[in-house]
Scaffold this motif. Structure first.
Motif, mmCIF file in Angstrom:
data_model
loop_
_atom_site.group_PDB
_atom_site.id
_atom_site.type_symbol
_atom_site.label_atom_id
_atom_site.label_comp_id
_atom_site.label_asym_id
_atom_site.label_seq_id
_atom_site.Cartn_x
_atom_site.Cartn_y
_atom_site.Cartn_z
ATOM 1 N N GLU A 38 15.841 64.560 99.526
ATOM 2 C CA GLU A 38 15.038 63.562 100.236
ATOM 3 C C GLU A 38 15.948 62.844 101.237
ATOM 4 O OE1 GLU A 38 12.662 61.146 97.602
ATOM 5 O OE2 GLU A 38 12.457 62.791 96.154
ATOM 6 N N THR A 39 16.109 63.493 102.379
ATOM 7 C CA THR A 39 17.095 63.043 103.373
ATOM 8 C C THR A 39 16.804 61.660 103.932
ATOM 9 O OG1 THR A 39 17.460 65.362 103.968
ATOM 10 C CG2 THR A 39 18.276 63.686 105.497
ATOM 11 N N ASN A 40 15.551 61.365 104.199
ATOM 12 C CA ASN A 40 15.224 60.060 104.790
ATOM 13 C C ASN A 40 15.596 58.916 103.851
ATOM 14 O OD1 ASN A 40 14.253 61.186 107.152
ATOM 15 N ND2 ASN A 40 12.133 61.295 106.426
ATOM 16 N N ALA A 41 15.274 59.075 102.559
ATOM 17 C CA ALA A 41 15.634 58.039 101.579
ATOM 18 C C ALA A 41 17.142 57.927 101.453
ATOM 19 C CB ALA A 41 15.015 58.366 100.219
ATOM 20 N N GLN A 42 17.817 59.071 101.467
ATOM 21 C CA GLN A 42 19.280 59.059 101.404
ATOM 22 C C GLN A 42 19.867 58.321 102.603
ATOM 23 O OE1 GLN A 42 21.159 62.831 101.996
ATOM 24 N NE2 GLN A 42 23.223 62.065 101.552
ATOM 25 N N ARG A 43 19.338 58.629 103.790
ATOM 26 C CA ARG A 43 19.867 58.003 105.007
ATOM 27 C C ARG A 43 19.659 56.495 105.001
ATOM 28 N NH1 ARG A 43 17.743 61.227 108.299
ATOM 29 N NH2 ARG A 43 19.536 62.476 108.903
ATOM 30 N N ARG A 44 18.515 56.034 104.509
ATOM 31 C CA ARG A 44 18.250 54.591 104.453
ATOM 32 C C ARG A 44 19.259 53.878 103.549
ATOM 33 N NH1 ARG A 44 12.776 56.238 104.313
ATOM 34 N NH2 ARG A 44 12.747 56.024 102.041
#
Length: 261
Positions: free
Chosen positions: A207-213
């Protein structure tokens, strides 16, 4: 030596039982029966008074073998206590180390539990470094049990569970997420290492978006966080790689289709 049961109710037996309890908790002042602000003269007088009552030769004339054994333990302890409290430097060091060591039992129990939790957490960290994740899992569980208010222990437990391949993948990932999110909530999102730990969960889940946040939050709190900086670079490289791959495929397709750029 464990405290043994003394059945006699003689004055000597009662004195030994009373002082033996103070041997167990290593309270030198109570052992000698003096206040913590006692003068050197008071300490000396109390010691010699007790020594006359508890000297092995005296005890041997009025006690059975069990009481003699316990009295010997107490006599040795009061001699050691006198050796420390009669020496100004050693007494000062003892007082410093035990500044809050004689708090009410409830407070002392909490402090002892926190200290024990710290030991388990440290051992868990060493095991994580050795990739012994199952053993680390067990250590961090004990640390959390002893000190449930420590967000870092909960976060470390989440990471250990996440990497513990002796557990089924699905359940372990769910439990890891629970502990990692509890840690974030408990820390009020103010500890970068805890936010970074949760980002690693989302990395494994893809889950890249959650990781990036979470990486952004981590770097906002500590812009030199090495782990977060590394992960941001990896995400950037992956993103560029995907663009390059798309361009390569497009060029190949154009070529086989007879198109010219």
């Amino acid at each position: 030596m464990a405290l043994q049961s003394i059945n006699s109710d003689s004055p000597l037996a009662n004195l030994v039982k009373q002082k033996r309890a103070f041997v167990e908790i290593q309270d030198l002042y109570e052992l000698l029966g003096v206040p913590r602000d006692a003068t050197q003269d008071a300490i000396r007088a109390s010691y010699f008074s007790l020594a006359k009552l508890l000297h092995p030769d005296v005890v041997a004339r009025q006690a059975d073998n069990l009481l003699q054994q316990e009295a010997a333990v107490v006599f040795k302890a009061i001699s050691g206590a006198y050796g420390i409290l009669s020496d100004r430097r050693r007494r000062s060091e003892y007082d410093r180390l035990h500044a809050d060591g004689f708090a009410p039992v409830e407070d002392r129990t909490k402090r002892d539990a926190a200290s024990e939790a710290k030991i388990f957490a440290h051992k868990g960290s060493l095991l994580m470094d050795r990739r012994a994740y199952a053993e680390a899992d067990a250590c961090f569980r004990k640390a959390v049990e002893l000190d449930p208010t420590n967000a870092s222990y909960q976060s470390d437990l989440g990471l250990a569970i996440m990497n513990n391949e002796t557990l089924p993948l699905g359940p372990r990932m769910e439990e890891a997420k629970t502990w990692l999110e509890k840690a974030v909530e408990l820390s009020k999102r103010e500890k970068p290492d805890i936010l970074f730990a949760l980002s690693q969960y989302f990395k494994l889940k893809g889950e890249t978006n959650a990781q990036r946040r979470l990486l952004t939050e981590t770097l906002r709190l500590n812009n030199r966080h090495i782990g977060a900086q590394r992960e941001v670079r990896l995400l950037a490289m992956r993103s560029r790689g995907q663009v390059d791959l798309f361009e390569s495929i497009k060029k190949w397709f154009d070529k086989v289709s007879g198109k010219k750029k």
